[in-house]
Scaffold this motif. Structure first.
Motif, PDB file in Angstrom:
ATOM      1  N   LYS A   1       0.223 -22.366   8.230  1.00  0.00           N
ATOM      2  CA  LYS A   1      -0.118 -21.842   6.906  1.00  0.00           C
ATOM      3  C   LYS A   1      -0.015 -20.314   6.904  1.00  0.00           C
ATOM      4  O   LYS A   1       0.472 -19.720   5.958  1.00  0.00           O
ATOM      5  CB  LYS A   1      -1.539 -22.241   6.493  1.00  0.00           C
ATOM      6  N   ALA A   2      -0.508 -19.683   7.985  1.00  0.00           N
ATOM      7  CA  ALA A   2      -0.550 -18.220   8.015  1.00  0.00           C
ATOM      8  C   ALA A   2       0.847 -17.617   8.183  1.00  0.00           C
ATOM      9  O   ALA A   2       1.100 -16.511   7.717  1.00  0.00           O
ATOM     10  CB  ALA A   2      -1.446 -17.755   9.157  1.00  0.00           C
ATOM     11  N   MET A   3       1.755 -18.340   8.834  1.00  0.00           N
ATOM     12  CA  MET A   3       3.137 -17.855   8.971  1.00  0.00           C
ATOM     13  C   MET A   3       4.030 -18.823   8.181  1.00  0.00           C
ATOM     14  O   MET A   3       4.084 -18.718   6.974  1.00  0.00           O
ATOM     15  CB  MET A   3       3.510 -17.730  10.439  1.00  0.00           C
ATOM     16  N   THR A   4       4.705 -19.754   8.856  1.00  0.00           N
ATOM     17  CA  THR A   4       5.441 -20.780   8.109  1.00  0.00           C
ATOM     18  C   THR A   4       5.256 -22.114   8.823  1.00  0.00           C
ATOM     19  O   THR A   4       4.953 -22.124  10.022  1.00  0.00           O
ATOM     20  CB  THR A   4       6.967 -20.513   8.041  1.00  0.00           C
ATOM     21  N   SER A   5       5.460 -23.217   8.097  1.00  0.00           N
ATOM     22  CA  SER A   5       5.238 -24.502   8.772  1.00  0.00           C
ATOM     23  C   SER A   5       6.297 -24.755   9.836  1.00  0.00           C
ATOM     24  O   SER A   5       6.069 -25.487  10.785  1.00  0.00           O
ATOM     25  CB  SER A   5       5.157 -25.657   7.779  1.00  0.00           C
TER      26      SER A   5
ATOM     27  N   GLU B   1       3.748 -10.435  20.652  1.00  0.00           N
ATOM     28  CA  GLU B   1       4.198  -9.106  20.228  1.00  0.00           C
ATOM     29  C   GLU B   1       3.991  -8.914  18.720  1.00  0.00           C
ATOM     30  O   GLU B   1       3.559  -7.862  18.268  1.00  0.00           O
ATOM     31  CB  GLU B   1       5.679  -8.947  20.584  1.00  0.00           C
ATOM     32  N   PHE B   2       4.306  -9.961  17.963  1.00  0.00           N
ATOM     33  CA  PHE B   2       4.149  -9.922  16.503  1.00  0.00           C
ATOM     34  C   PHE B   2       2.686  -9.595  16.143  1.00  0.00           C
ATOM     35  O   PHE B   2       2.412  -8.814  15.239  1.00  0.00           O
ATOM     36  CB  PHE B   2       4.552 -11.296  15.951  1.00  0.00           C
ATOM     37  N   ILE B   3       1.757 -10.184  16.908  1.00  0.00           N
ATOM     38  CA  ILE B   3       0.332  -9.917  16.642  1.00  0.00           C
ATOM     39  C   ILE B   3      -0.040  -8.520  17.155  1.00  0.00           C
ATOM     40  O   ILE B   3      -0.626  -7.716  16.421  1.00  0.00           O
ATOM     41  CB  ILE B   3      -0.566 -10.993  17.311  1.00  0.00           C
ATOM     42  N   ALA B   4       0.344  -8.213  18.404  1.00  0.00           N
ATOM     43  CA  ALA B   4      -0.071  -6.936  19.020  1.00  0.00           C
ATOM     44  C   ALA B   4       0.465  -5.742  18.232  1.00  0.00           C
ATOM     45  O   ALA B   4      -0.205  -4.709  18.136  1.00  0.00           O
ATOM     46  CB  ALA B   4       0.407  -6.887  20.468  1.00  0.00           C
ATOM     47  N   ASP B   5       1.654  -5.874  17.657  1.00  0.00           N
ATOM     48  CA  ASP B   5       2.232  -4.751  16.908  1.00  0.00           C
ATOM     49  C   ASP B   5       1.726  -4.670  15.462  1.00  0.00           C
ATOM     50  O   ASP B   5       2.222  -3.857  14.678  1.00  0.00           O
ATOM     51  CB  ASP B   5       3.770  -4.837  16.904  1.00  0.00           C
ATOM     52  N   GLY B   6       0.805  -5.525  15.108  1.00  0.00           N
ATOM     53  CA  GLY B   6       0.180  -5.426  13.785  1.00  0.00           C
ATOM     54  C   GLY B   6       0.912  -6.164  12.674  1.00  0.00           C
ATOM     55  O   GLY B   6       0.476  -6.131  11.521  1.00  0.00           O
ATOM     56  N   HIS B   7       2.010  -6.854  12.996  1.00  0.00           N
ATOM     57  CA  HIS B   7       2.777  -7.515  11.927  1.00  0.00           C
ATOM     58  C   HIS B   7       2.033  -8.721  11.350  1.00  0.00           C
ATOM     59  O   HIS B   7       2.149  -9.024  10.171  1.00  0.00           O
ATOM     60  CB  HIS B   7       4.145  -7.969  12.440  1.00  0.00           C
ATOM     61  N   PHE B   8       1.306  -9.398  12.206  1.00  0.00           N
ATOM     62  CA  PHE B   8       0.590 -10.587  11.738  1.00  0.00           C
ATOM     63  C   PHE B   8      -0.468 -10.181  10.712  1.00  0.00           C
ATOM     64  O   PHE B   8      -0.526 -10.736   9.607  1.00  0.00           O
ATOM     65  CB  PHE B   8      -0.038 -11.316  12.929  1.00  0.00           C
ATOM     66  N   LEU B   9      -1.281  -9.167  11.068  1.00  0.00           N
ATOM     67  CA  LEU B   9      -2.333  -8.738  10.139  1.00  0.00           C
ATOM     68  C   LEU B   9      -1.732  -8.178   8.854  1.00  0.00           C
ATOM     69  O   LEU B   9      -2.244  -8.434   7.760  1.00  0.00           O
ATOM     70  CB  LEU B   9      -3.239  -7.694  10.795  1.00  0.00           C
ATOM     71  N   ALA B  10      -0.624  -7.440   8.981  1.00  0.00           N
ATOM     72  CA  ALA B  10       0.011  -6.868   7.787  1.00  0.00           C
ATOM     73  C   ALA B  10       0.492  -8.001   6.871  1.00  0.00           C
ATOM     74  O   ALA B  10       0.315  -7.956   5.649  1.00  0.00           O
ATOM     75  CB  ALA B  10       1.185  -5.981   8.190  1.00  0.00           C
ATOM     76  N   HIS B  11       1.089  -9.037   7.467  1.00  0.00           N
ATOM     77  CA  HIS B  11       1.565 -10.179   6.677  1.00  0.00           C
ATOM     78  C   HIS B  11       0.384 -10.871   5.989  1.00  0.00           C
ATOM     79  O   HIS B  11       0.447 -11.198   4.801  1.00  0.00           O
ATOM     80  CB  HIS B  11       2.315 -11.146   7.603  1.00  0.00           C
ATOM     81  N   LEU B  12      -0.702 -11.060   6.741  1.00  0.00           N
ATOM     82  CA  LEU B  12      -1.869 -11.726   6.147  1.00  0.00           C
ATOM     83  C   LEU B  12      -2.435 -10.917   4.979  1.00  0.00           C
ATOM     84  O   LEU B  12      -2.791 -11.479   3.941  1.00  0.00           O
ATOM     85  CB  LEU B  12      -2.975 -11.925   7.197  1.00  0.00           C
ATOM     86  N   ARG B  13      -2.496  -9.582   5.158  1.00  0.00           N
ATOM     87  CA  ARG B  13      -3.033  -8.741   4.078  1.00  0.00           C
ATOM     88  C   ARG B  13      -2.193  -8.913   2.814  1.00  0.00           C
ATOM     89  O   ARG B  13      -2.693  -9.084   1.721  1.00  0.00           O
ATOM     90  CB  ARG B  13      -3.024  -7.262   4.499  1.00  0.00           C
TER      91      ARG B  13
END
Ligand SMILES: Cc1ncc(COP(=O)(O)O)c(C=O)c1O
Length: 482
Positions: free
Chosen positions: A329-333, A371-383
């Motif tokens: 859900k947070a990224m893609t199925s 890496e996606f999480i550590a570089d902040g992309h995950f949080l940016a996408h969630l925001r």
């Protein structure tokens, strides 16, 4: 019935226009004649010259077909002699390269586990097209594919330098432990986290490790059918627990079960939040080590009205809560990644089971995600998605109240990716879903998510995956259908 030499060519029919070459067709039909016993062991086939002339093909075609069957062990061929059949009809060995389709013989006897899966009929019972307002999804069109592709690429390039081995990659475990602590209040060390291909994999693993057939499991009713299916397949007696305003109800006076499955952050499907009092009551139920709780936080990343309520797992003082999450859900199925935070006492048992069942996510994808999480992309996408889904939820709620307020009562969820609109009159939600589907709007009947006798009748509608103009169009169609 054995066939005479004269009849062999008459029984062979070669198509010159088909996709299969002449050699393959001839070999396959001779194989059939041998396999069915019509050309028995010890019989010599006609010479390649004769068969070629009777079939009107080149001699090479026949020679190559004979060579193929000799290589598979059907014929013994020696130079200058007619090839001789070396197998009996009933020795129809499934030799390599046999092109005949397998026959279905009898009904296979399935294991008790597989038979129970068949009965559960999940996920086959829900096959809807990916159209507005199909629930259960985030918007894959908004996923930052370019950034993800860069992470994947870097991960693949670094593969040669990486330590081989750990099934649950340490960098991703660390990144997740930090993220879950900060955003969901989950208390866990990195080595309590298993990385799995899905949340469903987590449920199957838990069931495999904890359930002895006949033991009791409670699930929410209505609830997530994948959970009931996983626990039923393990032989558990699965009981549905009704909901009230505070979430799953307590069952005073009833012995605590082996396991309780719940979605306290946004109950699936109603979107309700379990109250703090109820959470504490469940955490006190039964004895630690005897009664376990599975908290499925499938869309806990999305909250719109207030700060999110922390995970139940963070309140657990006795190490009895499993915390399940998914990136579907947070990224893609399509990403096919989930995780399981395991109570400390069960980490070893779960890791062994994970290895045995082979529920392992590809290392290079785990590294890319770290890496996606550590570089902040995950949080940016969630925001970004939180803002977008929030607006979409409000758009759907407003539209439903304005255009369909007479027939549907909307339950506004404080977060998540979907909502429930109850039928104000009658119980015909299945018929409504069918009618809407025919008009091009995909929804899901609430009664279909009941474990026992359905008491709730309404529609489950997705908002996260659909743009506002798509939601508006679907609402117009719905208004004309009701
Ligand atoms: C409550 C709930 N849990 C788990 C899942 C499944 O997640 P996954 O696809 O990772 O198995 C879903 C999917 O719809 C869900 O609704």
């Amino acid at each position: 019935m054995p066939v005479s030499d004269d009849m062999i060519a008459a029984l062979i029919e070669l198509k010159r226009t088909g996709e299969e070459g002449l050699v393959a067709q001839l070999a396959s039909q001779l194989r059939e004649l041998i396999g069915s016993g019509r050309i028995g062991r010890g019989r010599a086939l006609p010479s390649s010259r004769r068969l070629a002339s009777e079939l009107g093909v080149s001699r090479n075609t026949v020679t190559y077909a004979f060579e193929q069957l000799a290589a598979e062990g059907y014929l013994a061929a020696s130079h200058g002699r007619r090839p001789v059949v070396t197998v009996d009809g009933d020795e129809r060995i499934e030799a390599a390269g046999v092109a005949t389709p397998h026959v279905r013989s009898g009904t296979p006897r399935l294991s008790p586990w597989a038979s129970r899966l068949k009965q559960a009929d999940w996920p086959m019972s829900y096959q809807a097209p990916m159209k507005p307002l199909r629930p259960g999804h985030g918007d894959a069109r908004e996923f930052p594919n370019e950034i993800w592709a860069r992470c994947l690429r870097r991960s693949a390039v670094r593969a040669a330098k990486r330590e081989l081995g750990p099934v649950n990659r340490p960098r991703l475990r660390e990144a997740l432990a930090q993220y879950l602590a900060a955003s969901r209040g989950v208390r866990a060390t990195a080595d309590q986290i298993l990385i799995l291909p899905s949340a469903q994999a987590a449920l199957t693993l838990i069931a495999a490790v904890l359930i002895t057939p006949g033991e009791e499991v409670w699930v929410e009713d209505p609830g997530y059918p994948g959970a009931a299916a996983a626990f039923r397949a393990s032989g558990a007696r699965v009981g549905g627990i009704r909901l009230d305003e505070e979430g799953m109800q307590r069952m005073p006076g009833v012995a605590a079960p082996k396991l309780i499955f719940m979605t306290p952050s946004h109950q699936h499907p109603t979107g309700r939040l379990m109250s703090l009092t109820r959470r504490i009551e469940f955490l006190r139920l039964g004895k630690p080590g005897k009664t376990w709780i599975v908290e499925d936080d499938y869309d806990g990343e999305f909250h719109y009205d207030s700060r999110p309520v922390p995970a139940l797992q963070g309140l657990d003082a006795h190490g009895r809560v499993f915390y399940v999450g998914t990136f579907a859900k947070a990224m893609t199925s399509d990403i096919r990644l989930g995780y399981l935070v395991v109570p400390p006492a069960l980490v070893g048992a779960l890791e062994i089971a994970q290895r045995h069942i082979g529920l392992i996510a590809a290392a290079h994808i785990q590294e890319a995600l770290a890496e996606f999480i550590a570089d902040g992309h995950f949080l940016a996408h969630l925001r970004r998605m939180r803002r977008l889904y929030h607006a979409r939820r409000d758009h759907l709620v407003e539209g439903l109240e304005r255009h369909l307020g007479e027939v549907l009562a909307v339950e506004v969820p404080s977060g998540g990716i979907q909502l429930v609109a109850r039928l104000k009159r009658g119980r015909a939600d299945q018929a409504a879903v069918k009618r809407l589907g025919e008009a091009g709007v995909v929804t899901r009947a609430l009664s279909g998510l009941a474990l026992e006798r359905p008491r709730d009748h309404g529609l489950l509608l997705g908002f996260a995956a659909w743009r506002e103009n798509e939601i508006s169009a679907a609402l117009r169609t719905m208004a004309s259908c009701f």
